[in-house]
Design a protein around this motif. Sequence first.
Motif, mmCIF file in Angstrom:
data_model
loop_
_atom_site.group_PDB
_atom_site.id
_atom_site.type_symbol
_atom_site.label_atom_id
_atom_site.label_comp_id
_atom_site.label_asym_id
_atom_site.label_seq_id
_atom_site.Cartn_x
_atom_site.Cartn_y
_atom_site.Cartn_z
ATOM 1 N N GLU A 95 51.197 71.667 59.001
ATOM 2 C CA GLU A 95 51.200 70.426 58.227
ATOM 3 C C GLU A 95 50.517 70.604 56.871
ATOM 4 O O GLU A 95 49.995 69.660 56.298
ATOM 5 C CB GLU A 95 50.515 69.324 59.025
ATOM 6 N N ALA A 96 50.571 71.823 56.355
ATOM 7 C CA ALA A 96 49.884 72.142 55.105
ATOM 8 C C ALA A 96 50.409 71.319 53.935
ATOM 9 O O ALA A 96 49.625 70.820 53.122
ATOM 10 C CB ALA A 96 50.009 73.635 54.799
ATOM 11 N N ASP A 97 51.724 71.155 53.826
ATOM 12 C CA ASP A 97 52.287 70.387 52.711
ATOM 13 C C ASP A 97 51.842 68.928 52.760
ATOM 14 O O ASP A 97 51.461 68.358 51.734
ATOM 15 C CB ASP A 97 53.815 70.468 52.726
ATOM 16 N N ASP A 98 51.870 68.331 53.943
ATOM 17 C CA ASP A 98 51.426 66.949 54.104
ATOM 18 C C ASP A 98 49.943 66.825 53.761
ATOM 19 O O ASP A 98 49.529 65.882 53.094
ATOM 20 C CB ASP A 98 51.691 66.479 55.541
ATOM 21 N N ARG A 101 49.463 66.956 49.989
ATOM 22 C CA ARG A 101 49.937 65.749 49.316
ATOM 23 C C ARG A 101 49.043 64.533 49.553
ATOM 24 O O ARG A 101 48.790 63.762 48.630
ATOM 25 C CB ARG A 101 51.358 65.410 49.778
ATOM 26 N N PHE A 102 48.598 64.355 50.783
ATOM 27 C CA PHE A 102 47.982 63.077 51.143
ATOM 28 C C PHE A 102 46.482 63.125 51.417
ATOM 29 O O PHE A 102 45.873 62.080 51.644
ATOM 30 C CB PHE A 102 48.710 62.476 52.353
ATOM 31 N N SER A 103 45.868 64.281 51.435
ATOM 32 C CA SER A 103 44.420 64.325 51.664
ATOM 33 C C SER A 103 43.686 63.930 50.388
ATOM 34 O O SER A 103 44.180 64.144 49.277
ATOM 35 C CB SER A 103 43.984 65.721 52.113
ATOM 36 N N ARG A 104 42.517 63.360 50.575
ATOM 37 C CA ARG A 104 41.687 62.923 49.453
ATOM 38 C C ARG A 104 40.278 63.460 49.627
ATOM 39 O O ARG A 104 39.640 63.230 50.654
ATOM 40 C CB ARG A 104 41.635 61.397 49.364
ATOM 41 N N THR A 105 39.797 64.160 48.601
ATOM 42 C CA THR A 105 38.422 64.657 48.620
ATOM 43 C C THR A 105 37.499 63.516 48.234
ATOM 44 O O THR A 105 37.724 62.816 47.258
ATOM 45 C CB THR A 105 38.261 65.839 47.645
ATOM 46 N N ASP A 108 31.232 62.959 48.788
ATOM 47 C CA ASP A 108 30.256 63.703 49.585
ATOM 48 C C ASP A 108 30.770 65.073 50.033
ATOM 49 O O ASP A 108 30.099 65.771 50.795
ATOM 50 C CB ASP A 108 29.815 62.890 50.798
ATOM 51 N N GLY A 109 31.965 65.481 49.573
ATOM 52 C CA GLY A 109 32.505 66.799 49.922
ATOM 53 C C GLY A 109 33.416 66.788 51.130
ATOM 54 O O GLY A 109 34.042 67.791 51.447
ATOM 55 N N THR A 110 33.503 65.656 51.837
ATOM 56 C CA THR A 110 34.418 65.565 52.965
ATOM 57 C C THR A 110 35.835 65.324 52.458
ATOM 58 O O THR A 110 36.035 64.936 51.306
ATOM 59 C CB THR A 110 34.009 64.429 53.927
ATOM 60 N N VAL A 111 36.810 65.546 53.339
ATOM 61 C CA VAL A 111 38.208 65.332 52.977
ATOM 62 C C VAL A 111 38.813 64.354 53.981
ATOM 63 O O VAL A 111 38.774 64.595 55.187
ATOM 64 C CB VAL A 111 38.993 66.664 52.986
ATOM 65 N N ALA A 112 39.350 63.250 53.475
ATOM 66 C CA ALA A 112 40.004 62.252 54.316
ATOM 67 C C ALA A 112 41.501 62.549 54.351
ATOM 68 O O ALA A 112 42.133 62.743 53.312
ATOM 69 C CB ALA A 112 39.753 60.851 53.772
#
Length: 127
Positions: A95-98, A101-105, A108-112
């Motif tokens: 699911e690397a492409d998804d 595209r859709f992850s948000r940093t 605090d350094g976490t990724v949603a």
Amino acid sequence: MSIEFAACIWAFERDFVLFEFGALFRMVRASLRALRQRRCGEEVAKDAQPSPLQKRCNDMTEHPTMHPMTSFNPSEPAVLHDLASDQIITWIGDEADDFRRFSRTRDDGTVAWREYVFDGWGNVMGG
């Protein structure tokens, strides 16, 4: 042996190895948590602030093999720590492409991404 059958066996072996590694990783995390409690004293209440000594000890032992999300390559297999559920998620890279595209940093350094909040990643084979 047909190619489809060989691919099925390979996929099963890969998933089994990743599943077993996830179980091993959870056991190691539980052991580290118990060790931290013995070394740093009992965990403080959620609304209380830990002493500077406890905070330093907690920081040193929280995730010793986890890397920051800034260096995560979603195309590679990994284990990810989900901060929201405090679970280890096995990542195989499909699911690397998804994710790109859709992850948000976050600040605090976490990724949603989706329902997850990743705060660190580890290599599948450790290290």
